[in-house]
Design an enzyme around this catalytic site. Structure first.
Site, mmCIF file in Angstrom:
data_model
loop_
_atom_site.group_PDB
_atom_site.id
_atom_site.type_symbol
_atom_site.label_atom_id
_atom_site.label_comp_id
_atom_site.label_asym_id
_atom_site.label_seq_id
_atom_site.Cartn_x
_atom_site.Cartn_y
_atom_site.Cartn_z
ATOM 1 N N HIS A 305 -8.480 10.404 -5.521
ATOM 2 C CA HIS A 305 -8.501 8.838 -5.134
ATOM 3 C C HIS A 305 -7.532 8.122 -4.178
ATOM 4 C CE1 HIS A 305 -8.924 9.590 -9.795
ATOM 5 N NE2 HIS A 305 -9.715 7.730 -9.781
ATOM 6 N N GLY A 306 -6.628 8.746 -3.050
ATOM 7 C CA GLY A 306 -6.499 8.598 -2.079
ATOM 8 C C GLY A 306 -5.747 9.707 -1.183
#
Lengths: 464, 369
Positions: A305-306
């Protein structure tokens, strides 16, 4: 015009449209898509044609290394470098490593996962490679799903691209309906809630109760934002005669962590299950190994996701929840089977929603310091802390439609007989409404969208 | 046939639904009546003497009239002890048109002077009130508030086309509104004008349509309207490039008479010049704004409007000099761009803030002197 083209020209037109669409953001990064496409196209054929397992494995590794290098460099280079520098400095070593200013190419996490799954599926013998380069290129770059998924597998998407398709009035109408719902979820639900969430999360003086409200709001914001995008992507594809995988199944109705991940971002969670969890050994190597595998898989999920520690913690948190659930669950069949009693179902769904919302704090926070601050405020909450009622009612107002949909879905899951063909209750489902009633509902929704829709903000998942 | 009926019924139901939504929305947000006319005409009327005034306790969208017939929150008629009561007199620029709620300049002035605790600011403006009727309006409605100071923010443009001509034109339109546009407008048009969703949708389209496209359409539409107005009102003559001395004299006389009356009432007067945005320098950039303003003064050309603005402001300044009263040159103080102007003569929040600031600075200085 599209429906009158031959199948081959339909694909070429879609490929051109996809590249033009991506170029609007930054044409230079088309080269990355092309590299990933060419390498995996060739590797796919080579994996299939190699007689020996070692030869097949070699080409699979080439595919994985290229994709993970692209992803690793553009998405994670600075994160790992900074973390490494921080680690060394805690050990008293002054490392002089360079931080490069790298632009994160939009959609890279989605298309690299798609191309990797293609190579792995061929290696596993689950699919055959395509020899038509343009078909494969369209599979990778198909514009509705290019930027934020769903991460469709070749089994579903490529086969539709390869086979001729037709577009009829029903598909166009259904697609437009999905686009509208998606737009409504994004502009009315997500963007309006986003204003409240930003207001609280950007203000360090916010109180504990305000953080609770904002986190509930964020739960619906991210759902409206991401599922709204997915609906629009699916709607646009449907108009073009292609069915994308649904990515959400009323996730906030889930009654346990395992159920949640079968309902939230389904294309990613199933990808992680098939290509990370199962290769790690899944649940076949003992209890402890299962818990570790779950935890590691969710850690990858967080990192996907990041490139930031808050996402890693978010992943770890869900890994922890899944492992904990595994430890305490009574039988394996209870993951997603519904209890017939509303009274036993509701508390479970409520607790799971609160646990999910707690996780969203890690996801939404912009730094570790902010996470500390929020938890500090939450832990210091007392019964006397006032609730911002107007803000809470605004959150309820903007989340009311998803909540209504959830309530109906709950009843439908618990009492399917109520929605039978002979029951009047079935008219609570939009699809059963007669056309005049549908147009009245659309009238209300269009009014809300036009006059109460917030100024459009960027999709949250575009950053991934 | 059955399918056609269903489609027709669905379309009709769709339209009815959004209209009902618009009415419910108005009801909730502005306490508007669900049925019946709902327009800004609800805010205004003429008293038995024919003086324009606001309808007490009326509401329309963001505008609210208090029980005294003045825009804004309720006030007390008795002046609080030790307070200087400042009245803001003007027309639509003072009443507030494009500003956010409570951001019209009198309200911003009130907030600026609040900390001094010496002043009470009351906005008594009426949209469309001609200067000739200020005297009687103040006598009838404002004097009972026992004001200490009056800020006159006068729109002099009525004089540019001749006050009688302007009043006649206004009377016709008022009459049309009052009679439900019966004679001029057909029943169909009347129904259309009562549909509440249309003006709302117009605002949405304005936001959605790209600026360049919208601007081109507006220019085309305004030119079309102006051609029509010129044909009807000018009778073949050309728009004038300079206003007549009679117009200027008429304006000066009426203004002087008003000031003399206020002095007689022992009320201190502050005069403000009348800012206009369009100038030859920015005309190309904002042609649609100029054309929109010219619809009301079709007798004037561009040169005529600029000439009127300069000369009227000179008159205001010279009257202020002659009577030794405060003069605030808002026209010079506000930059001619859309940050401050929402159209040629009305303000944005920021424009209203500047106007208020100019008056506030002057008033505070007066107090310290």
């Amino acid at each position: 015009m599209y429906s009158r083209l031959s199948h081959c020209w339909q694909n070429r037109m879609l490929l051109l449209a996809s590249y033009v669409f991506y170029s609007f953001w930054d044409w230079r990064f088309l080269s990355l898509i092309l590299i990933s496409t060419v390498i995996d196209y060739l590797c796919g054929i080579q994996i299939y044609n190699q007689p020996s397992p070692s030869g097949r494995r070699k080409y699979l590794y080439i595919s994985l290394i290229v994709n993970l290098t692209l992803l690793g460099f553009f998405k994670y280079w600075n994160f790992f470098t900074e973390s490494f520098i921080a680690l060394l400095s805690t050990l008293g070593v002054n490392a002089n490593l360079k931080i490069i200013s790298i632009i994160l190419p939009i959609g890279i996490s989605f298309y690299t996962f798609k191309t990797m799954s293609y190579s792995i599926d061929i290696y596993r013998g689950e699919i055959r490679p395509t020899y038509n380069f343009f078909d494969y290129a369209l599979f990778v770059a198909f514009f509705p799903a290019l930027i934020a998924g769903p991460i469709d597998r070749a089994k579903n998407l490529l086969s539709q691209i390869q086979n001729s398709r037709y577009v009829n009035k029903d598909k166009i109408f259904g697609g437009l309906q999905l686009i509208f719902w998606g737009l409504f979820k994004k502009v009315f639900v997500a963007d309006n809630l986003g204003i409240i969430v930003d207001q609280i999360y950007n203000n360090p003086a916010s109180t504990g109760t305000e953080y609770i409200i904002a986190t509930w709001a964020f739960a619906f914001q991210i759902y409206g934002d991401f599922s709204g995008y997915t609906d629009m992507a699916r709607g646009a594809s449907m108009c073009l005669g292609i069915e994308l995988t649904p990515n959400f199944k009323q996730p906030y109705l889930s009654i346990n962590p395992s159920d949640f991940w079968q309902r939230w971002h389904i294309s990613l969670s199933s990808w992680l299950r098939d290509y990370v969890y199962i290769p790690l050994g899944g649940n076949k190597k003992g209890k402890l190994k299962t818990y570790i595998n779950l935890f590691l898989t969710m850690l990858v999920c967080g990192l996907w996701h990041g490139a930031a520690w808050n996402f890693v913690i978010w992943g770890a948190y869900h890994g922890f929840l899944l492992s904990l659930y595994r430890i305490f669950r009574k039988d394996t069949k209870s993951d997603s089977t519904r209890t017939s009693s509303l009274w036993s179902y509701m508390p479970k769904a409520f607790i799971m929603f609160q646990l999910t919302s707690l996780g969203w704090i890690f996801f939404r926070a912009q730094s570790m310091d902010q996470i500390k601050l929020i938890f500090n405020r939450l832990l210091n909450l007392s019964w006397g802390t006032p609730w911002n009622v107007s803000m809470l009612s605004e959150v309820c107002l903007f989340s009311s439609l998803p909540m209504l949909a959830m309530a109906l879905q709950t009843i439908k899951e618990l009492r399917p007989s109520w929605f039978s063909e002979t029951s009047l209750f079935r008219y609570f489902q939009f699809s059963y409404l007669p056309l005049p009633a549908k147009s009245a509902v659309y009238g209300v929704l269009i009014y809300l969208l036009c006059f109460y829709g917030a100024k459009a903000q960027s999709f949250i998942y575009f950053q991934f | 046939m059955r399918k056609a009926i269903i489609i027709f019924a669905s379309s009709l139901l769709f339209i009815i639904t959004i209209e009902v939504c618009a009415r419910i929305d108005d009801k909730i947000r502005y306490r508007a009546p669900f049925f019946g006319d709902y327009s800004s005409a609800l805010l205004r009327t003429k008293d038995p003497e024919g003086i324009n005034c606001n309808v007490p306790n009326s509401r329309f969208e963001k505008w609210k009239i208090n029980r005294f017939g003045f825009p804004g929150e309720d006030i007390t008629s008795t002046k609080p002890k030790g307070m200087i009561r400042i009245i803001c007199m003007g027309t639509s620029e003072t009443f507030g048109l494009y500003e956010s709620p409570r951001q019209e300049w009198p309200n911003q002035l009130k907030n600026m002077l609040k900390e001094d605790n010496h002043f009470e600011v009351i906005n008594t403006s009426v949209v469309g009130l001609p200067l000739k009727k200020y005297h009687r309006y103040i006598e009838k409605y404002v004097l009972k508030l026992t004001p200490d100071m009056i800020i006159l923010f006068i729109n002099p443009f009525d004089y540019a086309v001749g006050t009688e001509k302007f009043a006649k034109r206004q009377n016709i339109s008022q009459k049309e509104i009052k009679e439900g546009l019966r004679r001029k407008i057909s029943d169909f048009k009347k129904i259309i004008s009562n549909i509440r969703i249309l003006p709302k949708l117009k605002q949405v389209f304005k936001k959605v349509i790209p600026n360049q496209v919208l601007r081109r359409y507006q220019i085309w539409d305004l030119k079309r309207q102006l051609n029509d107005l010129e044909r009807r009102r000018l009778d073949g003559s050309k728009p004038i490039n300079a206003i007549s001395n009679e117009s200027l004299e008429g304006f000066r006389n009426d203004l002087e008479e008003l000031i003399q009356f206020l002095r007689h009432q022992k009320i201190e007067v502050i005069l403000g010049s009348y800012p206009v945005m369009i100038s030859p320098e920015n005309l190309d950039k904002h042609l649609e704004i100029f054309l929109d303003h010219r619809r009301f003064y079709v007798e004037l050309s561009l040169q005529g409007i600029i000439d009127a603005s300069v000369k009227f402001n000179e008159v205001i300044e010279s009257v202020a000099d002659e009577y030794l009263i405060g003069f605030i040159d808002n026209n010079a103080a506000i930059s001619k761009n859309t940050e401050y102007f929402a159209d040629n003569v009305h303000y944005t929040d920021e424009g209203a803030r500047l106007v208020a600031l100019n008056f506030a600075t002057y008033i505070k200085k007066q107090l310290t002197d």
